[in-house]
Scaffold this motif. Structure first.
Motif, mmCIF file in Angstrom:
data_model
loop_
_atom_site.group_PDB
_atom_site.id
_atom_site.type_symbol
_atom_site.label_atom_id
_atom_site.label_comp_id
_atom_site.label_asym_id
_atom_site.label_seq_id
_atom_site.Cartn_x
_atom_site.Cartn_y
_atom_site.Cartn_z
ATOM 1 N N VAL A 192 0.857 -1.185 0.000
ATOM 2 C CA VAL A 192 0.000 0.000 0.000
ATOM 3 C C VAL A 192 0.890 1.232 0.000
ATOM 4 O O VAL A 192 1.672 1.452 0.935
ATOM 5 N N ARG A 193 0.809 2.024 -1.055
ATOM 6 C CA ARG A 193 1.645 3.224 -1.127
ATOM 7 C C ARG A 193 1.315 4.184 0.014
ATOM 8 O O ARG A 193 0.153 4.336 0.412
ATOM 9 N N GLU A 194 2.350 4.833 0.525
ATOM 10 C CA GLU A 194 2.128 5.851 1.545
ATOM 11 C C GLU A 194 1.224 6.943 0.982
ATOM 12 O O GLU A 194 1.388 7.388 -0.151
ATOM 13 N N GLY A 195 0.247 7.351 1.781
ATOM 14 C CA GLY A 195 -0.683 8.386 1.357
ATOM 15 C C GLY A 195 -1.990 7.844 0.820
ATOM 16 O O GLY A 195 -2.962 8.593 0.680
ATOM 17 N N VAL A 196 -2.024 6.544 0.481
ATOM 18 C CA VAL A 196 -3.263 5.931 -0.004
ATOM 19 C C VAL A 196 -4.145 5.598 1.195
ATOM 20 O O VAL A 196 -3.697 4.983 2.171
ATOM 21 N N ARG A 197 -5.415 5.991 1.130
ATOM 22 C CA ARG A 197 -6.341 5.719 2.226
ATOM 23 C C ARG A 197 -6.777 4.259 2.169
ATOM 24 O O ARG A 197 -7.494 3.845 1.257
ATOM 25 N N TRP A 198 -6.322 3.508 3.166
ATOM 26 C CA TRP A 198 -6.629 2.073 3.251
ATOM 27 C C TRP A 198 -6.808 1.725 4.717
ATOM 28 O O TRP A 198 -6.003 2.122 5.567
ATOM 29 N N HIS A 199 -7.871 0.978 4.991
ATOM 30 C CA HIS A 199 -8.106 0.575 6.382
ATOM 31 C C HIS A 199 -8.922 -0.712 6.401
ATOM 32 O O HIS A 199 -9.935 -0.826 5.706
ATOM 33 N N TRP A 200 -8.454 -1.658 7.199
ATOM 34 C CA TRP A 200 -9.181 -2.914 7.384
ATOM 35 C C TRP A 200 -9.556 -3.004 8.853
ATOM 36 O O TRP A 200 -8.675 -3.112 9.720
ATOM 37 N N PRO A 201 -10.827 -2.959 9.171
ATOM 38 C CA PRO A 201 -11.228 -2.833 10.578
ATOM 39 C C PRO A 201 -10.896 -4.030 11.455
ATOM 40 O O PRO A 201 -10.857 -3.905 12.672
ATOM 41 N N GLU A 202 -10.655 -5.194 10.852
ATOM 42 C CA GLU A 202 -10.378 -6.388 11.651
ATOM 43 C C GLU A 202 -8.889 -6.610 11.903
ATOM 44 O O GLU A 202 -8.493 -7.578 12.549
ATOM 45 N N ALA A 203 -8.043 -5.724 11.386
ATOM 46 C CA ALA A 203 -6.602 -5.896 11.535
ATOM 47 C C ALA A 203 -6.153 -5.600 12.951
ATOM 48 O O ALA A 203 -6.809 -4.871 13.701
ATOM 49 N N ARG A 204 -5.024 -6.171 13.321
ATOM 50 C CA ARG A 204 -4.339 -5.819 14.553
ATOM 51 C C ARG A 204 -3.287 -4.767 14.216
ATOM 52 O O ARG A 204 -2.484 -4.951 13.305
ATOM 53 N N ALA A 205 -3.302 -3.683 14.945
ATOM 54 C CA ALA A 205 -2.413 -2.569 14.631
ATOM 55 C C ALA A 205 -0.943 -2.966 14.688
ATOM 56 O O ALA A 205 -0.104 -2.371 14.006
ATOM 57 N N ASP A 206 -0.624 -3.978 15.500
ATOM 58 C CA ASP A 206 0.781 -4.358 15.673
ATOM 59 C C ASP A 206 1.215 -5.469 14.725
ATOM 60 O O ASP A 206 2.320 -5.998 14.849
ATOM 61 N N VAL A 207 0.380 -5.855 13.783
ATOM 62 C CA VAL A 207 0.710 -6.944 12.863
ATOM 63 C C VAL A 207 0.718 -6.434 11.429
ATOM 64 O O VAL A 207 -0.299 -5.940 10.923
ATOM 65 N N GLU A 208 1.857 -6.509 10.790
ATOM 66 C CA GLU A 208 1.989 -6.194 9.362
ATOM 67 C C GLU A 208 1.378 -4.839 8.991
ATOM 68 O O GLU A 208 0.538 -4.729 8.094
ATOM 69 N N GLN A 209 1.800 -3.812 9.710
ATOM 70 C CA GLN A 209 1.368 -2.445 9.444
ATOM 71 C C GLN A 209 -0.160 -2.288 9.515
ATOM 72 O O GLN A 209 -0.756 -1.462 8.816
ATOM 73 N N GLY A 210 -0.790 -3.112 10.340
ATOM 74 C CA GLY A 210 -2.233 -3.021 10.498
ATOM 75 C C GLY A 210 -3.014 -3.579 9.329
ATOM 76 O O GLY A 210 -4.192 -3.264 9.151
ATOM 77 N N ARG A 211 -2.380 -4.460 8.532
ATOM 78 C CA ARG A 211 -3.048 -5.010 7.354
ATOM 79 C C ARG A 211 -3.345 -6.494 7.485
ATOM 80 O O ARG A 211 -3.796 -7.131 6.529
ATOM 81 N N ALA A 212 -3.072 -7.068 8.645
ATOM 82 C CA ALA A 212 -3.292 -8.492 8.852
ATOM 83 C C ALA A 212 -3.644 -8.736 10.311
ATOM 84 O O ALA A 212 -3.460 -7.871 11.164
ATOM 85 N N ASP A 213 -4.176 -9.922 10.566
ATOM 86 C CA ASP A 213 -4.466 -10.301 11.941
ATOM 87 C C ASP A 213 -3.637 -11.494 12.395
ATOM 88 O O ASP A 213 -3.794 -11.984 13.504
ATOM 89 N N VAL A 214 -2.757 -11.967 11.523
ATOM 90 C CA VAL A 214 -1.903 -13.111 11.828
ATOM 91 C C VAL A 214 -0.460 -12.753 11.485
ATOM 92 O O VAL A 214 -0.176 -12.298 10.367
ATOM 93 N N THR A 215 0.433 -12.956 12.412
ATOM 94 C CA THR A 215 1.853 -12.706 12.155
ATOM 95 C C THR A 215 2.382 -13.722 11.146
ATOM 96 O O THR A 215 2.135 -14.919 11.286
#
Length: 384
Positions: free
Chosen positions: A212-235
């Motif tokens: 995800v390029r910096e500046g692009v608006r992207w958000h996944w509500p089920e993500a964990r903030a501390d995992v993969e830049q907030g883009r995943a829920d599993v390490t």
């Protein structure tokens, strides 16, 4: 003797395989832990991310590892749609996209009772996007996500990414580019806002890559903030990331030569298939991935031809590339308006995992016509 000509899902590059085995000893720990083993795993994961990011020409913080390419692709679209939910809910995609885009998109539109929420844009007879139709679809109010492959993994045709992204940007719509079929085998795409890849395409293990390029608006509500830049829920499992990074380095080093070899061999397959009566070689013959080719024959179905070639020692595929386990008619070929049944898809492996690749292709080209003829004879149709 078995000859692998269906390498869309592997096998592992031999150096990556060795790396994976070695990583089981040093990278097994949870990289979130603070003990020495965890810190070592974190350092190895960070190094893997840096290698992949450098190869893609992006920052490491823009790269996330997910369980698979299709998972990353679905996540890419969902994250953009959620971030833009106040502006609309409409997704625009080509009609030849991966099922990870098409199936959820259709389902969401059906659930909302509004088919217009998911627009499937037509392609031409070689599988290339209709840019005028694309522009018109993006102009519809409420459109917030655009999705397009860099190149089709079934017929190889490259898509006009620069023009497609310009059209999306004119309406403030970010473009997701699915590069699962091309990364490691073709030039890295440059025209995208969110990029998706799959390590298996470059000789790595099953591992999705979401950028995800910096500046692009992207958000996944089920993500964990501390995992993969907030883009995943599993390490991610560190050994897989290490093997993916090693495969990238190995494949990148040999890609110019590998591309030349693959393109010449695919040309040989295209010529051999085109000599079979009532057989059509599909996709753009020139502006295409170097290692992919599909052809279709009248009077037979793909399952029968795959079976005949398998009996002769050749591992090939049929049906849609993203649903090949079902051997269903190809939605890609249907969208192109060409023959959907009797199709055979070849995805050449990397020379590093198939040293006898040239001999395998030579034997395959000699087997195409007699194998199709044998299936037709069994059905009592012959070459009509």
């Amino acid at each position: 003797m078995r000859r692998l000509l269906d390498a869309a899902s592997g096998p592992l590059h031999p150096v990556a395989r060795d790396t994976l085995l070695a990583a089981l000893e040093v990278g097994w720990a949870d990289p979130a832990r603070l003990h020495a083993e965890g810190r070592r795993a974190r350092a190895l994961l960070d190094r893997s991310r840096e290698v992949v990011a450098a190869g893609l020409g992006v920052r490491p913080t823009e790269v996330s590892f997910l369980p698979s390419g299709p998972t990353a692709l679905t996540r890419a679209v969902d994250g953009l749609a959620y971030a833009a939910r106040r502006r609309g809910a409409r997704t625009v995609a080509s009609a030849v996209e991966h099922s990870a885009v098409l199936v959820p998109g259709r389902a969401r539109a059906a659930a909302a009772g509004d088919p217009a929420l998911f627009a499937e844009v037509a392609v031409d007879s070689v599988g290339r996007l209709d840019l005028d139709a694309w522009r018109n679809a993006l102009a519809v109010p409420g459109s917030v996500v655009a999705a397009l492959q860099s190149a089709n993994g079934e017929v190889g045709t490259r898509q006009p990414l620069a023009a497609a992204r310009d059209a999306a940007a004119a309406h403030g719509i970010p473009l997701v580019v699915d590069a699962m079929a091309s990364l490691g085998r073709d030039d890295v795409p440059r025209d995208w806002d969110v990029l998706v890849g799959e390590a298996r395409s470059w000789g790595g293990p099953p591992l999705g890559v979401l950028v995800v390029r910096e500046g692009v608006r992207w958000h996944w509500p089920e993500a964990r903030a501390d995992v993969e830049q907030g883009r995943a829920d599993v390490t991610p499992w560190v050994p897989l990331a290490l093997a993916a990074a090693e495969a990238w380095q190995q494949t990148t080093a040999t890609r110019p030569a590998d591309t030349q070899v693959a393109r010449a061999l695919v040309d040989d397959i295209r010529r051999a298939a085109s000599t079979v009566p009532d057989t059509e070689v599909v996709g753009d013959p020139d502006d295409r991935l170097p290692h992919v080719v599909t052809f279709s024959s009248l009077y037979v179905d793909g399952e029968a031809v795959v079976g005949a070639l398998d009996a002769a020692g050749f591992a090939v595929a049929s049906g849609s590339a993203c649903t090949s386990s079902t051997l269903e008619p190809s939605h890609v070929l249907a969208a192109m308006g060409v023959l959907t049944h009797g199709n055979v898809r070849v995805t050449l492996p990397l020379p590093a995992v198939s040293p006898a690749l040239a001999d395998d292709v030579r034997a395959f080209t000699a087997a195409i016509a007699p194998s199709i003829r044998a299936v037709r004879d069994q059905l009592g149709v012959g070459d009509l």
